[in-house]
Design a protein around this motif. Structure first.
Motif, PDB file in Angstrom:
ATOM      1  N   SER A 100      38.441  41.746  27.642  1.00 52.87           N
ATOM      2  CA  SER A 100      37.242  42.577  27.595  1.00 52.87           C
ATOM      3  C   SER A 100      36.818  42.892  29.027  1.00 52.87           C
ATOM      4  CB  SER A 100      36.108  41.868  26.866  1.00 52.87           C
ATOM      5  OG  SER A 100      34.890  42.569  27.083  1.00 52.87           O
ATOM      6  N   ILE A 101      36.897  44.165  29.407  1.00 52.90           N
ATOM      7  CA  ILE A 101      36.513  44.564  30.761  1.00 52.90           C
ATOM      8  C   ILE A 101      35.004  44.400  30.984  1.00 52.90           C
ATOM      9  CG2 ILE A 101      36.408  46.521  32.381  1.00 52.90           C
ATOM     10  CD1 ILE A 101      39.179  45.092  32.179  1.00 52.90           C
ATOM     11  N   PRO A 102      34.141  44.792  30.021  1.00 54.91           N
ATOM     12  CA  PRO A 102      32.709  44.542  30.246  1.00 54.91           C
ATOM     13  C   PRO A 102      32.387  43.057  30.414  1.00 54.91           C
ATOM     14  CG  PRO A 102      33.011  46.113  28.461  1.00 54.91           C
ATOM     15  CD  PRO A 102      34.374  45.576  28.814  1.00 54.91           C
ATOM     16  N   LYS A 103      33.018  42.193  29.622  1.00 54.24           N
ATOM     17  CA  LYS A 103      32.783  40.748  29.723  1.00 54.24           C
ATOM     18  C   LYS A 103      33.284  40.238  31.078  1.00 54.24           C
ATOM     19  CE  LYS A 103      31.299  37.423  26.969  1.00 54.24           C
ATOM     20  NZ  LYS A 103      29.860  37.294  26.756  1.00 54.24           N
ATOM     21  N   CYS A 104      34.400  40.767  31.530  1.00 55.69           N
ATOM     22  CA  CYS A 104      34.953  40.397  32.834  1.00 55.69           C
ATOM     23  C   CYS A 104      33.942  40.718  33.936  1.00 55.69           C
ATOM     24  CB  CYS A 104      36.265  41.150  33.050  1.00 55.69           C
ATOM     25  SG  CYS A 104      37.080  40.803  34.610  1.00 55.69           S
ATOM     26  N   LYS A 105      33.353  41.895  33.868  1.00 54.39           N
ATOM     27  CA  LYS A 105      32.350  42.296  34.873  1.00 54.39           C
ATOM     28  C   LYS A 105      31.115  41.405  34.807  1.00 54.39           C
ATOM     29  CE  LYS A 105      33.746  47.090  35.239  1.00 54.39           C
ATOM     30  NZ  LYS A 105      33.427  48.481  34.920  1.00 54.39           N
ATOM     31  N   GLU A 106      30.637  41.127  33.585  1.00 56.48           N
ATOM     32  CA  GLU A 106      29.457  40.265  33.394  1.00 56.48           C
ATOM     33  C   GLU A 106      29.704  38.882  33.994  1.00 56.48           C
ATOM     34  OE1 GLU A 106      28.553  39.904  29.176  1.00 56.48           O
ATOM     35  OE2 GLU A 106      28.757  42.086  28.934  1.00 56.48           O
ATOM     36  N   GLN A 107      30.864  38.310  33.706  1.00 59.43           N
ATOM     37  CA  GLN A 107      31.166  36.956  34.167  1.00 59.43           C
ATOM     38  C   GLN A 107      31.372  36.907  35.676  1.00 59.43           C
ATOM     39  OE1 GLN A 107      32.986  35.205  30.020  1.00 59.43           O
ATOM     40  NE2 GLN A 107      34.400  35.467  31.682  1.00 59.43           N
ATOM     41  N   ALA A 108      31.965  37.930  36.252  1.00 58.66           N
ATOM     42  CA  ALA A 108      32.128  37.962  37.709  1.00 58.66           C
ATOM     43  C   ALA A 108      30.761  37.885  38.375  1.00 58.66           C
ATOM     44  CB  ALA A 108      32.865  39.233  38.131  1.00 58.66           C
ATOM     45  N   GLU A 109      29.816  38.659  37.848  1.00 64.56           N
ATOM     46  CA  GLU A 109      28.463  38.644  38.404  1.00 64.56           C
ATOM     47  C   GLU A 109      27.799  37.283  38.173  1.00 64.56           C
ATOM     48  OE1 GLU A 109      24.436  41.097  37.569  1.00 64.56           O
ATOM     49  OE2 GLU A 109      26.250  42.313  37.847  1.00 64.56           O
ATOM     50  N   GLU A 110      27.942  36.772  36.950  1.00 67.18           N
ATOM     51  CA  GLU A 110      27.345  35.487  36.587  1.00 67.18           C
ATOM     52  C   GLU A 110      27.868  34.343  37.459  1.00 67.18           C
ATOM     53  OE1 GLU A 110      27.727  32.561  32.729  1.00 67.18           O
ATOM     54  OE2 GLU A 110      27.611  34.718  32.344  1.00 67.18           O
ATOM     55  N   TYR A 111      29.186  34.349  37.746  1.00 65.07           N
ATOM     56  CA  TYR A 111      29.800  33.278  38.531  1.00 65.07           C
ATOM     57  C   TYR A 111      29.754  33.533  40.032  1.00 65.07           C
ATOM     58  CZ  TYR A 111      31.658  31.917  33.946  1.00 65.07           C
ATOM     59  OH  TYR A 111      31.787  31.570  32.635  1.00 65.07           O
ATOM     60  N   GLY A 112      29.285  34.706  40.420  1.00 64.94           N
ATOM     61  CA  GLY A 112      29.129  35.003  41.837  1.00 64.94           C
ATOM     62  C   GLY A 112      30.426  35.246  42.583  1.00 64.94           C
ATOM     63  N   HIS A 113      31.415  35.790  41.894  1.00 62.67           N
ATOM     64  CA  HIS A 113      32.634  36.188  42.588  1.00 62.67           C
ATOM     65  C   HIS A 113      33.018  37.608  42.192  1.00 62.67           C
ATOM     66  CE1 HIS A 113      34.488  33.664  39.179  1.00 62.67           C
ATOM     67  NE2 HIS A 113      34.736  34.902  38.855  1.00 62.67           N
ATOM     68  N   SER A 114      34.100  38.099  42.750  1.00 63.80           N
ATOM     69  CA  SER A 114      34.478  39.496  42.556  1.00 63.80           C
ATOM     70  C   SER A 114      35.035  39.764  41.159  1.00 63.80           C
ATOM     71  CB  SER A 114      35.534  39.892  43.591  1.00 63.80           C
ATOM     72  OG  SER A 114      36.757  39.225  43.320  1.00 63.80           O
ATOM     73  N   PHE A 115      34.962  41.035  40.783  1.00 58.37           N
ATOM     74  CA  PHE A 115      35.589  41.498  39.542  1.00 58.37           C
ATOM     75  C   PHE A 115      37.085  41.180  39.589  1.00 58.37           C
ATOM     76  CE2 PHE A 115      38.081  44.972  37.601  1.00 58.37           C
ATOM     77  CZ  PHE A 115      37.751  44.770  36.268  1.00 58.37           C
ATOM     78  N   GLU A 116      37.703  41.357  40.743  1.00 59.33           N
ATOM     79  CA  GLU A 116      39.139  41.101  40.890  1.00 59.33           C
ATOM     80  C   GLU A 116      39.471  39.637  40.626  1.00 59.33           C
ATOM     81  OE1 GLU A 116      38.103  44.836  42.732  1.00 59.33           O
ATOM     82  OE2 GLU A 116      37.269  42.838  43.080  1.00 59.33           O
ATOM     83  N   ARG A 117      38.665  38.743  41.152  1.00 60.33           N
ATOM     84  CA  ARG A 117      38.880  37.305  40.921  1.00 60.33           C
ATOM     85  C   ARG A 117      38.797  37.002  39.421  1.00 60.33           C
ATOM     86  NH1 ARG A 117      40.142  31.740  41.941  1.00 60.33           N
ATOM     87  NH2 ARG A 117      38.935  30.678  40.371  1.00 60.33           N
ATOM     88  N   GLU A 118      37.796  37.546  38.761  1.00 57.02           N
ATOM     89  CA  GLU A 118      37.620  37.286  37.331  1.00 57.02           C
ATOM     90  C   GLU A 118      38.757  37.900  36.513  1.00 57.02           C
ATOM     91  OE1 GLU A 118      35.697  35.452  34.090  1.00 57.02           O
ATOM     92  OE2 GLU A 118      35.518  35.142  36.248  1.00 57.02           O
ATOM     93  N   LEU A 119      39.160  39.115  36.868  1.00 59.01           N
ATOM     94  CA  LEU A 119      40.257  39.765  36.148  1.00 59.01           C
ATOM     95  C   LEU A 119      41.555  38.977  36.324  1.00 59.01           C
ATOM     96  CD1 LEU A 119      41.212  42.152  34.440  1.00 59.01           C
ATOM     97  CD2 LEU A 119      41.610  43.414  36.581  1.00 59.01           C
ATOM     98  N   GLY A 120      41.825  38.508  37.534  1.00 58.46           N
ATOM     99  CA  GLY A 120      43.004  37.679  37.771  1.00 58.46           C
ATOM    100  C   GLY A 120      42.941  36.382  36.984  1.00 58.46           C
ATOM    101  N   PHE A 121      41.769  35.758  36.984  1.00 54.82           N
ATOM    102  CA  PHE A 121      41.580  34.504  36.245  1.00 54.82           C
ATOM    103  C   PHE A 121      41.850  34.710  34.754  1.00 54.82           C
ATOM    104  CE2 PHE A 121      38.928  31.883  33.535  1.00 54.82           C
ATOM    105  CZ  PHE A 121      39.286  30.611  33.934  1.00 54.82           C
ATOM    106  N   LEU A 122      41.234  35.743  34.173  1.00 53.22           N
ATOM    107  CA  LEU A 122      41.402  35.981  32.733  1.00 53.22           C
ATOM    108  C   LEU A 122      42.853  36.309  32.387  1.00 53.22           C
ATOM    109  CD1 LEU A 122      38.155  38.009  31.955  1.00 53.22           C
ATOM    110  CD2 LEU A 122      38.597  35.574  31.522  1.00 53.22           C
ATOM    111  N   THR A 123      43.514  37.045  33.266  1.00 49.84           N
ATOM    112  CA  THR A 123      44.917  37.400  33.038  1.00 49.84           C
ATOM    113  C   THR A 123      45.792  36.150  33.048  1.00 49.84           C
ATOM    114  OG1 THR A 123      44.561  39.581  34.040  1.00 49.84           O
ATOM    115  CG2 THR A 123      46.837  38.794  33.909  1.00 49.84           C
TER     116      THR A 123
END
Length: 159
Positions: A100-123
């Motif tokens: 989920s791209i919207p969830k990825c963006k929400e969590q990146a903001e929530e965890y205080g790191h980049s969208f790229e970090r979150e997308l890599g993590f989820l992948t």
């Protein structure tokens, strides 16, 4: 080496950099675990992942990533005998990862790191589930999350 197909089934365009990051993350995870095969990554919105989470896991809410492994051993497993010279015609289909791209963006903001970090993590997280890792116990979680962190650091996605 993995064969990767990425499908964008949400309304928002995905940058070439984000698509490349998904590929880099998957290749690094496959290399770390010495796995070859095919993976399909589908990028969706919260509504679609909510529907899948409800229908397949019985959890009635959106989530960030789902994995559907094709090679899980168990009940109903079929054995296919293939001559060695024909083996390349039957690719190792590992499965599908839904993010989920919207969830990825929400969590990146929530965890205080980049969208790229979150997308890599989820992948990477989704891929490790495809190849049999889980985090149902503290021991499993420590192993899986430790491996995720190693892979992410290797490709420069630090916290």
């Amino acid at each position: 080496m993995l064969t990767i197909e990425i499908l964008n089934e949400q309304n928002e365009a995905i940058s070439d950099e984000a698509l490349a990051l998904i590929e880099t993350s998957l290749q690094a995870a496959a290399e770390a675990e010495n796995v070859k095969g095919e993976v399909v990554v589908t990028l969706v919105d919260n509504e679609r992942i909510h529907e899948l989470n409800r229908d397949y896991r019985g959890v009635d809410r959106p989530t960030d990533v789902l994995s559907f492994a094709m090679n899980e051993a168990g009940e109903g497993e079929m054995e296919i005998f293939v001559a060695e010279e024909d083996f390349d015609e039957f690719p190792n289909m590992l499965g599908d990862i839904i993010i989920s791209i919207p969830k990825c963006k929400e969590q990146a903001e929530e965890y205080g790191h980049s969208f790229e970090r979150e997308l890599g993590f989820l992948t990477v997280h989704g891929f490790l589930h495809l190849i049999g890792y889980d985090h149902g116990t503290a021991e499993e979680e420590k192993e899986m999350f430790g491996l995720q962190e190693e892979i992410l650091q290797k490709i420069g996605l630090t916290r």
